[in-house]
Design a protein around this motif. Structure first.
Motif, PDB file in Angstrom:
ATOM      1  N   VAL A 180     -17.188 -23.279 -17.897  1.00  0.00           N
ATOM      2  CA  VAL A 180     -16.706 -23.431 -19.278  1.00  0.00           C
ATOM      3  C   VAL A 180     -16.368 -22.062 -19.872  1.00  0.00           C
ATOM      4  CG1 VAL A 180     -17.293 -24.207 -21.608  1.00  0.00           C
ATOM      5  CG2 VAL A 180     -17.997 -25.586 -19.651  1.00  0.00           C
ATOM      6  N   ALA A 181     -17.259 -21.105 -19.665  1.00  0.00           N
ATOM      7  CA  ALA A 181     -17.045 -19.758 -20.219  1.00  0.00           C
ATOM      8  C   ALA A 181     -15.764 -19.139 -19.675  1.00  0.00           C
ATOM      9  CB  ALA A 181     -18.246 -18.879 -19.904  1.00  0.00           C
ATOM     10  N   ASN A 182     -15.492 -19.361 -18.394  1.00  0.00           N
ATOM     11  CA  ASN A 182     -14.258 -18.824 -17.790  1.00  0.00           C
ATOM     12  C   ASN A 182     -13.023 -19.441 -18.422  1.00  0.00           C
ATOM     13  OD1 ASN A 182     -15.685 -17.183 -16.096  1.00  0.00           O
ATOM     14  ND2 ASN A 182     -15.656 -18.600 -14.348  1.00  0.00           N
ATOM     15  N   LYS A 183     -13.115 -20.746 -18.688  1.00  0.00           N
ATOM     16  CA  LYS A 183     -11.967 -21.429 -19.322  1.00  0.00           C
ATOM     17  C   LYS A 183     -11.772 -20.894 -20.743  1.00  0.00           C
ATOM     18  CE  LYS A 183      -8.635 -24.233 -18.853  1.00  0.00           C
ATOM     19  NZ  LYS A 183      -7.639 -24.009 -17.804  1.00  0.00           N
ATOM     20  N   PHE A 184     -12.879 -20.715 -21.452  1.00  0.00           N
ATOM     21  CA  PHE A 184     -12.799 -20.161 -22.811  1.00  0.00           C
ATOM     22  C   PHE A 184     -12.180 -18.758 -22.783  1.00  0.00           C
ATOM     23  CE2 PHE A 184     -16.296 -22.723 -25.267  1.00  0.00           C
ATOM     24  CZ  PHE A 184     -15.621 -23.892 -24.964  1.00  0.00           C
ATOM     25  N   ASP A 185     -12.586 -17.949 -21.792  1.00  0.00           N
ATOM     26  CA  ASP A 185     -12.022 -16.593 -21.673  1.00  0.00           C
ATOM     27  C   ASP A 185     -10.522 -16.655 -21.406  1.00  0.00           C
ATOM     28  OD1 ASP A 185     -14.426 -15.387 -22.137  1.00  0.00           O
ATOM     29  OD2 ASP A 185     -14.920 -15.098 -20.009  1.00  0.00           O
ATOM     30  N   GLU A 186     -10.146 -17.582 -20.530  1.00  0.00           N
ATOM     31  CA  GLU A 186      -8.722 -17.736 -20.168  1.00  0.00           C
ATOM     32  C   GLU A 186      -7.881 -18.063 -21.409  1.00  0.00           C
ATOM     33  OE1 GLU A 186      -6.167 -21.173 -18.017  1.00  0.00           O
ATOM     34  OE2 GLU A 186      -8.093 -20.731 -17.053  1.00  0.00           O
ATOM     35  N   LEU A 187      -8.454 -18.887 -22.289  1.00  0.00           N
ATOM     36  CA  LEU A 187      -7.720 -19.292 -23.501  1.00  0.00           C
ATOM     37  C   LEU A 187      -8.064 -18.406 -24.714  1.00  0.00           C
ATOM     38  CD1 LEU A 187      -7.994 -23.155 -23.057  1.00  0.00           C
ATOM     39  CD2 LEU A 187      -5.938 -21.775 -22.813  1.00  0.00           C
ATOM     40  N   GLU A 188      -8.868 -17.375 -24.443  1.00  0.00           N
ATOM     41  CA  GLU A 188      -9.208 -16.386 -25.478  1.00  0.00           C
ATOM     42  C   GLU A 188      -9.929 -17.012 -26.683  1.00  0.00           C
ATOM     43  OE1 GLU A 188      -5.533 -14.168 -26.264  1.00  0.00           O
ATOM     44  OE2 GLU A 188      -5.089 -14.201 -24.126  1.00  0.00           O
ATOM     45  N   PHE A 189     -10.873 -17.914 -26.376  1.00  0.00           N
ATOM     46  CA  PHE A 189     -11.694 -18.539 -27.416  1.00  0.00           C
ATOM     47  C   PHE A 189     -12.880 -17.627 -27.716  1.00  0.00           C
ATOM     48  CE2 PHE A 189     -10.536 -23.213 -26.171  1.00  0.00           C
ATOM     49  CZ  PHE A 189      -9.241 -22.992 -26.601  1.00  0.00           C
ATOM     50  N   LYS A 190     -12.639 -16.593 -28.459  1.00  0.00           N
ATOM     51  CA  LYS A 190     -13.685 -15.583 -28.706  1.00  0.00           C
ATOM     52  C   LYS A 190     -14.868 -16.146 -29.497  1.00  0.00           C
ATOM     53  CE  LYS A 190     -10.314 -11.812 -28.689  1.00  0.00           C
ATOM     54  NZ  LYS A 190      -9.104 -12.644 -28.638  1.00  0.00           N
ATOM     55  N   ASN A 191     -14.588 -17.083 -30.403  1.00  0.00           N
ATOM     56  CA  ASN A 191     -15.646 -17.548 -31.310  1.00  0.00           C
ATOM     57  C   ASN A 191     -16.400 -18.783 -30.820  1.00  0.00           C
ATOM     58  OD1 ASN A 191     -14.762 -15.531 -33.067  1.00  0.00           O
ATOM     59  ND2 ASN A 191     -13.205 -16.876 -33.945  1.00  0.00           N
ATOM     60  N   LEU A 192     -16.064 -19.264 -29.629  1.00  0.00           N
ATOM     61  CA  LEU A 192     -16.659 -20.545 -29.212  1.00  0.00           C
ATOM     62  C   LEU A 192     -17.761 -20.410 -28.165  1.00  0.00           C
ATOM     63  CD1 LEU A 192     -13.692 -23.095 -29.034  1.00  0.00           C
ATOM     64  CD2 LEU A 192     -15.299 -22.694 -30.861  1.00  0.00           C
ATOM     65  N   HIS A 193     -17.979 -19.192 -27.657  1.00  0.00           N
ATOM     66  CA  HIS A 193     -18.986 -19.049 -26.595  1.00  0.00           C
ATOM     67  C   HIS A 193     -20.370 -19.503 -27.069  1.00  0.00           C
ATOM     68  CE1 HIS A 193     -16.855 -17.246 -23.213  1.00  0.00           C
ATOM     69  NE2 HIS A 193     -16.038 -16.748 -24.137  1.00  0.00           N
ATOM     70  N   GLY A 194     -20.702 -19.275 -28.321  1.00  0.00           N
ATOM     71  CA  GLY A 194     -21.999 -19.709 -28.860  1.00  0.00           C
ATOM     72  C   GLY A 194     -22.160 -21.210 -28.820  1.00  0.00           C
ATOM     73  N   PHE A 195     -21.045 -21.924 -28.867  1.00  0.00           N
ATOM     74  CA  PHE A 195     -21.105 -23.394 -28.854  1.00  0.00           C
ATOM     75  C   PHE A 195     -21.588 -23.921 -27.509  1.00  0.00           C
ATOM     76  CE2 PHE A 195     -18.877 -23.349 -32.805  1.00  0.00           C
ATOM     77  CZ  PHE A 195     -19.063 -24.608 -33.362  1.00  0.00           C
ATOM     78  N   ILE A 196     -21.278 -23.178 -26.433  1.00  0.00           N
ATOM     79  CA  ILE A 196     -21.674 -23.657 -25.088  1.00  0.00           C
ATOM     80  C   ILE A 196     -23.190 -23.795 -25.011  1.00  0.00           C
ATOM     81  CG2 ILE A 196     -21.440 -23.318 -22.604  1.00  0.00           C
ATOM     82  CD1 ILE A 196     -19.144 -21.377 -23.158  1.00  0.00           C
ATOM     83  N   ASP A 197     -23.896 -22.850 -25.646  1.00  0.00           N
ATOM     84  CA  ASP A 197     -25.368 -22.864 -25.583  1.00  0.00           C
ATOM     85  C   ASP A 197     -25.952 -24.133 -26.188  1.00  0.00           C
ATOM     86  OD1 ASP A 197     -25.273 -20.333 -24.455  1.00  0.00           O
ATOM     87  OD2 ASP A 197     -25.310 -19.338 -26.401  1.00  0.00           O
ATOM     88  N   LYS A 198     -25.205 -24.781 -27.080  1.00  0.00           N
ATOM     89  CA  LYS A 198     -25.739 -25.963 -27.746  1.00  0.00           C
ATOM     90  C   LYS A 198     -25.878 -27.153 -26.800  1.00  0.00           C
ATOM     91  CE  LYS A 198     -23.958 -24.718 -32.288  1.00  0.00           C
ATOM     92  NZ  LYS A 198     -23.458 -25.220 -33.545  1.00  0.00           N
ATOM     93  N   VAL A 199     -25.091 -27.146 -25.708  1.00  0.00           N
ATOM     94  CA  VAL A 199     -25.140 -28.295 -24.795  1.00  0.00           C
ATOM     95  C   VAL A 199     -25.530 -27.889 -23.367  1.00  0.00           C
ATOM     96  CG1 VAL A 199     -23.629 -29.885 -26.028  1.00  0.00           C
ATOM     97  CG2 VAL A 199     -22.620 -28.127 -24.576  1.00  0.00           C
ATOM     98  N   CYS A 200     -25.838 -26.638 -23.160  1.00  0.00           N
ATOM     99  CA  CYS A 200     -26.252 -26.182 -21.816  1.00  0.00           C
ATOM    100  C   CYS A 200     -27.749 -25.908 -21.776  1.00  0.00           C
ATOM    101  CB  CYS A 200     -25.491 -24.912 -21.451  1.00  0.00           C
ATOM    102  SG  CYS A 200     -23.828 -25.263 -20.907  1.00  0.00           S
TER     103      CYS A 200
END
Length: 289
Positions: free
Chosen positions: A269-289
Motif C-alpha cells: 500500500v505504501a509503495n502505491k501511495f508513493d507512486e501516486l504521491e499521496f504524502k498525507n495518507l501514509h498515517g491512514f494505513i496504520d489505522k487498518v494495519c
C-alpha cells in the motif's frame, strides 16, 4: 461472526471528486494526473473499515454507461452529464489502489455496481453480517435480515446505518416496497418517469394501504377519479419503471468470501501511495494495519 463490508466504489469516488473539485482542488501528481477523487475515496474506505471493523471487504464498480437498463429505456440516466475530464483517469487508478489493499474489485459489463452489491450481499448473508456502504438511497431496497446499509453522511466517518426496523421507522414502508415507491413516483436523477402527477407522499400513502403496485392496480376503483386516471394513463411506464428500479440480485458475478478476507500488506500500500504521491495518507494505513 464474519462481517463483510461491501463498498459502492462509484458512490465513494464521485462523492470524493465533487467534494474537492468544487474548490478546484484536483491534487495533481508531478506527471499531471489528478488524484483528488482517489485520495477522498481512500479516506472514506479506511475510515469505514475502522468504524465497522469488517473481517472481509469487497468493492463494486460500474463498468461503463451501457447496461441492460439503457437497452430497456433509451432515456435511462440520459440526463447525466459526461464525467468531468479530471475524473476520467481516476476510474482505473482507483481500482489499482484498491488492489494494493488486496481488496477484490468486482464489476460486470451490462450491469451497475448496485446489481453486483445486491448479488454479493445475497450470496454472503447466509454466513456473514453484511454492511453495504453507499451514498445511494436506491440501495436501501437491499436491506433484509443480515444486510444493513450504511449511508454516507457529510464529512468522514458519519453514517446513517439502517436495518429493516430503522428503514420502516424512517419511511413507514418495508425496504422491498421502496422499489414500488420508485416505480410510482419515478426518479429524476435516473431519468425515468413513473406515474405522471403522483409524487412521493401519495405513492407512500397508497403503498401503505395496498402494499404493492399490483395491489394498487387491483384496487383502482377505490382510488379517486384523478388518481385512477393517472395510473391508467401511465400503466406501461409504471411497469417499465418498476423494472428499472429493481436492483438485480442474481447477476453472474462471484467472489469467494475467502478472497475478500482483509490481509493488508503495509509495504504494498505504501509503495502505491508513493507512486501516486499521496504524502498525507501514509498515517491512514496504520489505522487498518
Amino acid at each position: 461472526m464474519k462481517k463483510v463490508l461491501l463498498i459502492d466504489g462509484m458512490a465513494l469516488l464521485f462523492r470524493s471528486f465533487f467534494a474537492t473539485s468544487v474548490y478546484n482542488r484536483f491534487m495533481y501528481t508531478s506527471n499531471g494526473i489528478p488524484t483528488n477523487a482517489i485520495q477522498g475515496f481512500v479516506k472514506h474506505m479506511i475510515t469505514s473499515m475502522e468504524t465497522f471493523e469488517p473481517t472481509h471487504v469487497v468493492c463494486c464498480w460500474d463498468m461503463g454507461s451501457k447496461t441492460f437498463r439503457t437497452e430497456m429505456f433509451d432515456d435511462y440516466k440520459a440526463n447525466r452529464p459526461a464525467p468531468p475530464q479530471e475524473l476520467i483517469p481516476q476510474f482505473d487508478l482507483v481500482k489499482e489502489v484498491v488492489e494494493a489493499f488486496d481488496i477484490p474489485n468486482i464489476g460486470l459489463a451490462g450491469f451497475e455496481a448496485d446489481d453486483c452489491l445486491g448479488t454479493l450481499a445475497e450470496l454472503y448473508r447466509e454466513e456473514a453480517e453484511v454492511i453495504i456502504l453507499t451514498g445511494d438511497q436506491d440501495v436501501l431496497q437491499l436491506i433484509k435480515p443480515n444486510i444493513k446499509v450504511a449511508l454516507l453522511m457529510k464529512g468522514y466517518g458519519n453514517y446513517e446505518v439502517l436495518d429493516e426496523n430503522g428503514f420502516y421507522e424512517k419511511k413507514g414502508l418495508t425496504p422491498q416496497q421502496l422499489i414500488d415507491l420508485k416505480a410510482i413516483m419515478g426518479d429524476s436523477s435516473d431519468n425515468y418517469p413513473g406515474v405522471k402527477g403522483v409524487g412521493e407522499k401519495t405513492a407512500t400513502k397508497l403503498l401503505m394501504e395496498y402494499q404493492t403496485v399490483d395491489g394498487i392496480l387491483e384496487n383502482l376503483s377505490a382510488l379517486t377519479k384523478s388518481q385512477r386516471q393517472k395510473f391508467e394513463d401511465s400503466l406501461e411506464l409504471l411497469h417499465l419503471s418498476r423494472e428499472l428500479a429493481t436492483i438485480k440480485c442474481d447477476v453472474p458475478v462471484s467472489c469467494e468470501l475467502n478472497d475478500a478476507t482483509i490481509t493488508i500488506d503495509r509495504n504494498k500500500v505504501a509503495n502505491k501511495f508513493d507512486e501516486l504521491e499521496f504524502k498525507n495518507l501514509h498515517g491512514f494505513i496504520d489505522k487498518v494495519c
